[in-house]
Design a protein around this motif. Structure first.
Motif, PDB file in Angstrom:
ATOM      1  N   ASP A 166      69.027  11.498  57.274  1.00 10.14           N
ATOM      2  CA  ASP A 166      69.718  10.339  57.846  1.00 10.14           C
ATOM      3  C   ASP A 166      68.705   9.489  58.613  1.00 10.14           C
ATOM      4  N   VAL A 212      58.701  13.745  60.316  1.00 13.86           N
ATOM      5  CA  VAL A 212      59.312  14.430  59.171  1.00 13.86           C
ATOM      6  C   VAL A 212      58.309  14.590  58.023  1.00 13.86           C
ATOM      7  N   ASP A 215      62.756  15.710  64.715  1.00 18.17           N
ATOM      8  CA  ASP A 215      62.726  14.292  65.072  1.00 18.17           C
ATOM      9  C   ASP A 215      61.391  14.021  65.753  1.00 18.17           C
TER      10      ASP A 215
HETATM   11  N1  SAH Z   1      70.691  11.507  62.081  1.00 23.23           N
HETATM   12  C1  SAH Z   1      70.889  11.160  63.467  1.00 23.23           C
HETATM   13  C2  SAH Z   1      70.593   9.717  63.755  1.00 23.23           C
HETATM   14  C3  SAH Z   1      69.219   9.276  63.364  1.00 23.23           C
HETATM   15  S1  SAH Z   1      68.618   7.981  64.353  1.00 23.23           S
HETATM   16  C4  SAH Z   1      72.304  11.530  63.917  1.00 23.23           C
HETATM   17  O1  SAH Z   1      73.118  11.908  63.096  1.00 23.23           O
HETATM   18  O2  SAH Z   1      72.599  11.419  65.101  1.00 23.23           O
HETATM   19  C5  SAH Z   1      67.001   7.911  63.747  1.00 23.23           C
HETATM   20  C6  SAH Z   1      66.085   8.949  64.351  1.00 23.23           C
HETATM   21  O3  SAH Z   1      64.955   9.035  63.480  1.00 23.23           O
HETATM   22  C7  SAH Z   1      65.543   8.599  65.733  1.00 23.23           C
HETATM   23  O4  SAH Z   1      65.903   9.616  66.631  1.00 23.23           O
HETATM   24  C8  SAH Z   1      64.026   8.539  65.526  1.00 23.23           C
HETATM   25  O5  SAH Z   1      63.316   9.084  66.603  1.00 23.23           O
HETATM   26  C9  SAH Z   1      63.821   9.359  64.287  1.00 23.23           C
HETATM   27  N2  SAH Z   1      62.627   9.073  63.462  1.00 23.23           N
HETATM   28  C10 SAH Z   1      62.166   7.888  63.029  1.00 23.23           C
HETATM   29  N3  SAH Z   1      61.091   8.059  62.223  1.00 23.23           N
HETATM   30  C11 SAH Z   1      60.864   9.387  62.147  1.00 23.23           C
HETATM   31  C12 SAH Z   1      59.908  10.196  61.468  1.00 23.23           C
HETATM   32  N4  SAH Z   1      58.955   9.659  60.701  1.00 23.23           N
HETATM   33  N5  SAH Z   1      59.983  11.527  61.609  1.00 23.23           N
HETATM   34  C13 SAH Z   1      60.949  12.090  62.398  1.00 23.23           C
HETATM   35  N6  SAH Z   1      61.878  11.370  63.039  1.00 23.23           N
HETATM   36  C14 SAH Z   1      61.853  10.043  62.932  1.00 23.23           C
END
Ligand code: SAH
Length: 397
Positions: free
Chosen positions: A300, A280, A250
């Protein structure tokens, strides 16, 4: 308060007669009558046909909600109490389930209470208000909960700034204050939650069935990559399901500490469960170069995300995300692709999956799919509320 008569343009009659619950701005013939948030409305067609009763509450989605189609109902305490009683009754199977102590009790229009969400966190009730209009009914709702349920205390989140975003405020309402982290259980797994720390609580309750399936049917012996991992909820379930390893990634700095906290609570070995704070998409580039790959990859992402390097819009970019994920997924492995974006339809999401595999030249099979769990009850005439789409996709070649 006296009911205001709100008229719907005749050409929208079909939707509203069929039970559409949202008062969309463009459908209203006499918007000038809407003056006070929370005012009770009698909704009729321009030709006088009775549609229902509701309230005025401006939120990003519209100007209010129809709460009842019965002419004899009034928009008052009695109506809210009736709806709350029914909503709680629908969740009795969860109240009785000792292995799960966090779930949704009121899902807005799905429970006939558009604009209000109530979640249960082991005796604490978290109320989310989506307009100043629904907020005018706060006293009725809060006192009903305190008198008629097991509530130890109530917290709230106001989500009615002009953008429909969270308004930072004191989140405690009444009763006992919870001690944070508030530990809740989901299918016997512990989550640390925070009801007073910004817009998110630490766990997204709508993924309960997906997490359980990952733990019980897929994780054993597998290497798992959990992207957009937030507090690592999927990683915990994978680890507890016997995954050989998990990697949580994340971009938010807080994710490391939050994920470590969850691992500790569930006695998960930190050596086999890596946490990476990174974008990511940058990680994917490195992984491809290093030839890293996984048996299970969880996707997700948020509907919209802006990082220093890239803007991600689920409605446009999900296929590209999948395309980058396929090469780092082992043959025979599974991609768990999830989106909570209401604007990305089931059909389009399937097309995105198809496109991505077509472009990489790999074959796939959908192993199973999920939408919202029962407690996230949806309204049959309001498909936008049915936002969650999750596919378990096996990479065949
Ligand atoms: N899958 C998680 C919820 C995701 S919430 C669960 O099951 O609890 C979305 C998350 O994506 C946030 O924590 C945010 O920090 C992260 N995020 C957003 N863009 C991102 C990127 N480019 N790379 C990594 N993380 C990212």
């Amino acid at each position: 308060m006296e009911e205001t008569t709100l008229k719907i343009k005749q050409k929208y009659s079909r939707n509203y007669v069929a039970g559409y619950p949202l008062l969309m701005e463009e459908t209203i013939a006499n918007p000038e009558v809407l003056t006070t948030e929370g005012e009770p409305l009698e909704i009729v067609m321009e030709d006088g046909t009775f549609i229902g009763k509701g309230y005025y509450g401006a939120q990003n989605k519209g100007l209010g909600w129809i709460l009842t189609h019965k002419k004899t109902d009034q928009i008052n305490g009695q109506l809210f109490e009736k709806k709350l009683t029914v909503a709680l009754g629908r969740r009795s199977f969860l109240f009785e389930d000792e292995s799960t102590t966090a779930f949704r009790i009121v899902n807005g229009e799905g429970d006939g209470l558009g604009g209000l969400i109530i979640d249960y966190y082991d005796g604490y009730y978290l109320l989310q208000w989506y307009s100043a209009g629904i907020y005018t009914f706060k006293d009725i709702i809060v006192s009903w909960i305190m008198q008629n349920t097991d509530a130890k205390g109530i917290y709230e989140k106001k989500r009615f700034s002009s953008e429909g975003h969270y308004v930072a405020d004191e989140d405690f309402v009444t009763g006992e204050r919870a001690e944070f982290p508030l530990l809740v259980k989901e299918n016997d797994v512990i989550f640390a939650t925070y009801l007073n720390d910004g817009a998110m609580t630490g766990v997204f309750l709508d993924q309960r069935e997906v997490r359980k399936t990952l733990r019980d049917k897929y994780a054993e012996g597998k290497t798992v990559l959990n992207t957009f991992s937030y507090t690592g909820a999927f990683s915990i379930f994978a680890a507890l399901g016997g995954a050989a390893s998990t990697t949580s990634i994340d971009v938010a700095n807080r994710s490391r500490e939050k994920t470590e906290e969850q691992f500790k609570l569930n006695d998960i070995d930190p050596d086999k469960n890596k946490i990476i704070v990174d974008d990511v998409f940058s990680y994917y580039k490195r992984a491809a170069k290093l030839g890293e790959s996984y048996d299970i990859v969880i996707l997700d992402p948020p509907s919209f995300a802006r990082t220093k390097k890239r803007i991600f819009r689920a409605a446009k970019d999900y296929s590209a995300l999948l395309k980058e994920t396929i090469p780092i997924t082992n043959k025979g492995g599974t991609i768990i692709a999830s989106t909570n974006h209401a604007g990305l339809s089931q059909k389009k999401f399937r097309t995105f999956i198809e496109q991505a595999f077509e472009e990489t030249g790999d074959k796939y099979k959908i192993q199973e799919s999920f939408s919202l769990p029962k407690d996230f009850r949806t309204h049959p005439s309001f498909p936008d509320g049915d936002y969650l789409k999750v596919y378990f996709i096996q990479k065949l070649t």
